[in-house]
Motif scaffolding. Sequence first.
Motif, mmCIF file in Angstrom:
data_model
loop_
_atom_site.group_PDB
_atom_site.id
_atom_site.type_symbol
_atom_site.label_atom_id
_atom_site.label_comp_id
_atom_site.label_asym_id
_atom_site.label_seq_id
_atom_site.Cartn_x
_atom_site.Cartn_y
_atom_site.Cartn_z
ATOM 1 N N PHE A 142 0.805 -1.042 0.027
ATOM 2 C CA PHE A 142 0.182 -0.070 0.117
ATOM 3 C C PHE A 142 0.874 1.284 0.063
ATOM 4 C CE2 PHE A 142 -3.668 -2.684 1.597
ATOM 5 C CZ PHE A 142 -4.525 -2.464 0.710
ATOM 6 N N GLY A 143 2.077 1.086 0.709
ATOM 7 C CA GLY A 143 3.025 2.223 0.518
ATOM 8 C C GLY A 143 3.310 2.745 -0.922
ATOM 9 N N ARG A 144 3.272 1.967 -1.780
ATOM 10 C CA ARG A 144 3.490 2.297 -3.273
ATOM 11 C C ARG A 144 2.442 2.837 -4.131
ATOM 12 N NH1 ARG A 144 7.816 3.721 -3.682
ATOM 13 N NH2 ARG A 144 7.627 3.496 -6.017
ATOM 14 N N TYR A 145 1.199 3.018 -3.503
ATOM 15 C CA TYR A 145 0.083 3.464 -4.144
ATOM 16 C C TYR A 145 0.214 5.106 -4.866
ATOM 17 C CZ TYR A 145 -4.666 4.319 -5.512
ATOM 18 O OH TYR A 145 -5.825 4.605 -6.175
ATOM 19 N N GLY A 185 -1.849 1.302 -7.836
ATOM 20 C CA GLY A 185 -2.515 0.002 -7.395
ATOM 21 C C GLY A 185 -1.923 -0.991 -8.552
ATOM 22 N N ARG A 186 -1.150 -0.423 -9.438
ATOM 23 C CA ARG A 186 -0.681 -1.419 -10.597
ATOM 24 C C ARG A 186 0.832 -1.460 -10.213
ATOM 25 N NH1 ARG A 186 -3.867 0.390 -16.046
ATOM 26 N NH2 ARG A 186 -5.821 -0.059 -15.341
ATOM 27 N N LEU A 187 1.361 -2.550 -9.525
ATOM 28 C CA LEU A 187 2.644 -2.407 -9.167
ATOM 29 C C LEU A 187 3.638 -3.189 -10.316
ATOM 30 C CD1 LEU A 187 2.194 -4.255 -5.618
ATOM 31 C CD2 LEU A 187 2.673 -1.927 -6.030
ATOM 32 N N THR A 188 4.562 -2.161 -10.328
ATOM 33 C CA THR A 188 5.724 -2.299 -11.445
ATOM 34 C C THR A 188 6.988 -3.221 -10.724
ATOM 35 O OG1 THR A 188 6.917 -0.628 -11.080
ATOM 36 C CG2 THR A 188 5.157 -0.263 -12.708
ATOM 37 N N LYS A 189 7.863 -4.062 -11.351
ATOM 38 C CA LYS A 189 8.849 -4.580 -10.848
ATOM 39 C C LYS A 189 9.554 -3.564 -10.022
ATOM 40 C CE LYS A 189 9.660 -7.840 -14.846
ATOM 41 N NZ LYS A 189 10.606 -8.254 -15.804
ATOM 42 N N ASP A 190 9.895 -2.446 -10.380
ATOM 43 C CA ASP A 190 10.428 -1.375 -9.317
ATOM 44 C C ASP A 190 9.513 -1.172 -8.169
ATOM 45 O OD1 ASP A 190 12.464 -0.965 -11.562
ATOM 46 O OD2 ASP A 190 11.368 1.031 -12.129
ATOM 47 N N ASP A 191 8.359 -1.243 -8.223
ATOM 48 C CA ASP A 191 7.572 -1.227 -7.042
ATOM 49 C C ASP A 191 8.018 -2.227 -6.022
ATOM 50 O OD1 ASP A 191 6.068 1.311 -7.294
ATOM 51 O OD2 ASP A 191 4.901 0.250 -8.806
ATOM 52 N N GLU A 192 7.774 -3.656 -6.785
ATOM 53 C CA GLU A 192 8.161 -4.718 -5.997
ATOM 54 C C GLU A 192 9.515 -4.772 -5.432
ATOM 55 O OE1 GLU A 192 5.986 -6.864 -5.451
ATOM 56 O OE2 GLU A 192 4.291 -6.864 -6.999
#
Length: 251
Positions: free
Chosen positions: A98-101, A106-113
């Motif tokens: 949720f911190g990446r929202y 809401g569409r997590l990328t590889k960088d987000d992961e």
Amino acid sequence: MITLNDVHKKYSSTVAIGPVTLQIPTGGITALVGPNGAGKSTMLTMVGRLLGIDSGTIEVAGYDVATTNSKDLAKIVSILRQENHFVTRLTVRQLVGFGRYPHSKGRLTKDDEAIISRSIDFLDLGELEGRYLDELSGGQRQRAYVAMVLAQDTDTVLLDEPLNNLDMKHSVVMMSHLKRAAEELNRTIVIVLHDINFAGHYADYICAMKNGQVVEFGTPERIMNDEILTNVFETPISVIDGPKGPLAVYY
């Protein structure tokens, strides 16, 4: 840098915050301390724009908190309140995600992961990332919430009593993690604390509040003395030399 200029917030004819004029330096940990009702949490939530101000200005990294677009502000400053009401059937990784929202919507990328994984590992939650929140201890759950805030990847992090309901061991663990985050991730962390000795040991700066105003601001070496603490907390306090620095003793 966080700058508050002549900030006021009035609740009633007898309860108010301000005037507060203060500069919190960039980097390190700044602890907000003071008795109950001093205005610590209120000031923190005003900086995080969860509570509006009646007059004055607040800037974070040069951005006016009142006028900056919400999605832009969420990439500048993150805040963790005392009350967290997330659904308990979330896993640790889902919560931290949720911190990446503000970045991913809401569409997590590889960088987000990758950032989520980094935040989980930073708080030593790797073995727990698949666990549900209601399966965690209080200390583990609190670390998960802090990991979520770190995953937001803002330079400024605001934490309202993150040691609340933690025992001594888990409080030490939490403060150690936050100290590392300030030093290794170059975060500016502002934290509300009730224990003056945790502030004296871990903080780089201490902001002492009383009756809705800032009464003292400076390094722990300056603030940790008998006269200042006795005045702030309105109870006799002596500061002694401890094995790792000054310790406040109540009597």
